[in-house]
Design a protein around this motif. Sequence first.
Motif, mmCIF file in Angstrom:
data_model
loop_
_atom_site.group_PDB
_atom_site.id
_atom_site.type_symbol
_atom_site.label_atom_id
_atom_site.label_comp_id
_atom_site.label_asym_id
_atom_site.label_seq_id
_atom_site.Cartn_x
_atom_site.Cartn_y
_atom_site.Cartn_z
ATOM 1 N N ASP A 122 0.819 -1.214 0.000
ATOM 2 C CA ASP A 122 0.000 0.000 0.000
ATOM 3 C C ASP A 122 0.852 1.263 0.000
ATOM 4 O O ASP A 122 0.535 2.237 0.667
ATOM 5 N N THR A 123 1.949 1.256 -0.752
ATOM 6 C CA THR A 123 2.801 2.442 -0.882
ATOM 7 C C THR A 123 3.123 2.605 -2.364
ATOM 8 O O THR A 123 4.072 2.003 -2.873
ATOM 9 N N PRO A 124 2.345 3.413 -3.088
ATOM 10 C CA PRO A 124 2.465 3.462 -4.545
ATOM 11 C C PRO A 124 3.655 4.248 -5.081
ATOM 12 O O PRO A 124 4.038 4.068 -6.239
ATOM 13 N N ALA A 125 4.223 5.125 -4.253
ATOM 14 C CA ALA A 125 5.297 5.976 -4.784
ATOM 15 C C ALA A 125 6.224 6.418 -3.667
ATOM 16 O O ALA A 125 5.853 6.436 -2.489
ATOM 17 N N SER A 126 7.442 6.797 -4.053
ATOM 18 C CA SER A 126 8.419 7.277 -3.081
ATOM 19 C C SER A 126 9.235 8.405 -3.687
ATOM 20 O O SER A 126 9.292 8.587 -4.910
ATOM 21 N N LEU A 127 9.886 9.165 -2.808
ATOM 22 C CA LEU A 127 10.792 10.240 -3.210
ATOM 23 C C LEU A 127 12.122 10.038 -2.516
ATOM 24 O O LEU A 127 12.172 9.859 -1.301
ATOM 25 N N THR A 128 13.211 10.064 -3.293
ATOM 26 C CA THR A 128 14.549 10.016 -2.691
ATOM 27 C C THR A 128 15.436 11.063 -3.348
ATOM 28 O O THR A 128 15.150 11.545 -4.439
ATOM 29 N N GLY A 129 16.518 11.373 -2.665
ATOM 30 C CA GLY A 129 17.553 12.188 -3.265
ATOM 31 C C GLY A 129 18.510 11.311 -4.053
ATOM 32 O O GLY A 129 18.322 10.084 -4.157
ATOM 33 N N THR A 130 19.522 11.924 -4.627
ATOM 34 C CA THR A 130 20.567 11.192 -5.351
ATOM 35 C C THR A 130 21.918 11.792 -4.979
ATOM 36 O O THR A 130 21.999 12.944 -4.535
ATOM 37 N N LEU A 131 22.963 11.018 -5.184
ATOM 38 C CA LEU A 131 24.310 11.518 -4.930
ATOM 39 C C LEU A 131 24.841 12.285 -6.135
ATOM 40 O O LEU A 131 25.752 13.100 -6.019
ATOM 41 N N GLY A 132 24.263 12.033 -7.302
ATOM 42 C CA GLY A 132 24.722 12.674 -8.527
ATOM 43 C C GLY A 132 24.267 11.858 -9.714
ATOM 44 O O GLY A 132 23.333 11.042 -9.619
ATOM 45 N N ALA A 133 24.914 12.076 -10.864
ATOM 46 C CA ALA A 133 24.561 11.336 -12.075
ATOM 47 C C ALA A 133 25.752 11.298 -13.012
ATOM 48 O O ALA A 133 26.696 12.080 -12.878
ATOM 49 N N PRO A 156 8.404 0.740 -3.868
ATOM 50 C CA PRO A 156 7.220 1.391 -4.463
ATOM 51 C C PRO A 156 7.243 1.332 -5.992
ATOM 52 O O PRO A 156 8.307 1.461 -6.609
ATOM 53 N N PRO A 157 6.087 1.175 -6.629
ATOM 54 C CA PRO A 157 6.028 1.066 -8.090
ATOM 55 C C PRO A 157 6.508 2.310 -8.832
ATOM 56 O O PRO A 157 6.960 2.212 -9.976
ATOM 57 N N VAL A 158 6.384 3.485 -8.203
ATOM 58 C CA VAL A 158 6.829 4.729 -8.825
ATOM 59 C C VAL A 158 7.901 5.361 -7.948
ATOM 60 O O VAL A 158 7.693 5.570 -6.751
ATOM 61 N N HIS A 159 9.044 5.677 -8.552
ATOM 62 C CA HIS A 159 10.157 6.274 -7.820
ATOM 63 C C HIS A 159 10.448 7.662 -8.379
ATOM 64 O O HIS A 159 10.801 7.805 -9.553
ATOM 65 N N PHE A 160 10.268 8.687 -7.541
ATOM 66 C CA PHE A 160 10.671 10.046 -7.884
ATOM 67 C C PHE A 160 12.061 10.282 -7.317
ATOM 68 O O PHE A 160 12.311 9.998 -6.135
ATOM 69 N N ALA A 161 12.971 10.805 -8.133
ATOM 70 C CA ALA A 161 14.344 11.051 -7.694
ATOM 71 C C ALA A 161 14.718 12.506 -7.937
ATOM 72 O O ALA A 161 14.498 13.033 -9.031
ATOM 73 N N LEU A 162 15.282 13.146 -6.919
ATOM 74 C CA LEU A 162 15.755 14.526 -7.043
ATOM 75 C C LEU A 162 17.229 14.517 -7.413
ATOM 76 O O LEU A 162 18.035 13.842 -6.774
#
Length: 223
Positions: A122-133, A156-162
Amino acid sequence: MSAKANILAKLRKSLEGTAPVADDYDVALVTRPWSYPAGERIARLRQLMEAVHTETHLTTTAEWPALLEKLLADKQLPSLLIAPATAHGAQLAAHFAGREGLPRLKAYDRPIEEWKAELFDDTPASLTGTLGAIAATGSLILWPTREEPRLMSLVPPVHFALLKASTIRDNLHTVMQEQRWAAGLPTNALLVSGPSKTADIEQVLAYGAHGPKDLIVLILEDA
């Protein structure tokens, strides 16, 4: 003597009487072909990531919470998992505070054993930071921490990354040297280029088999 100690002892003994070979590795082999003007890194990263079904958006440090709010509404996501102890988690919580009709923010602030079923079911999405790219491969660098563990970007099925545009580098070698990876690595240092996918079954490409089926990257362009 344990099996591990026995193996290590044999390895050490096999080196007796040998001389170390000088390291004359040519670093240019892994850097020169994969170097880009600073102004082209974002475009190359987006091109490569979008080619493997990653969604990317350009925004700023001040505006990304409003953009994320819109994306959550567009995708009809009822809740979002965040790490409230991180700066971006606190920023988003402040943006949502006291407002009605918004997706519920879930805090990853307790041991997984206490809410494993909710996280997986029951957790459809998440938000995490990133170290870089990395521009050369179109990859995000994820560096899990106690506040933002690996499960946040995996389950989670959807991952938002900053991603801060200022942390995009040309190639992996440059990242490892600048950030002194040799001085210490986490249990999982991850390079992620797109959503989870597999073609193991009858060579039919399927998304979401071993992780998120959607990866959405918000690139912060502040100087």
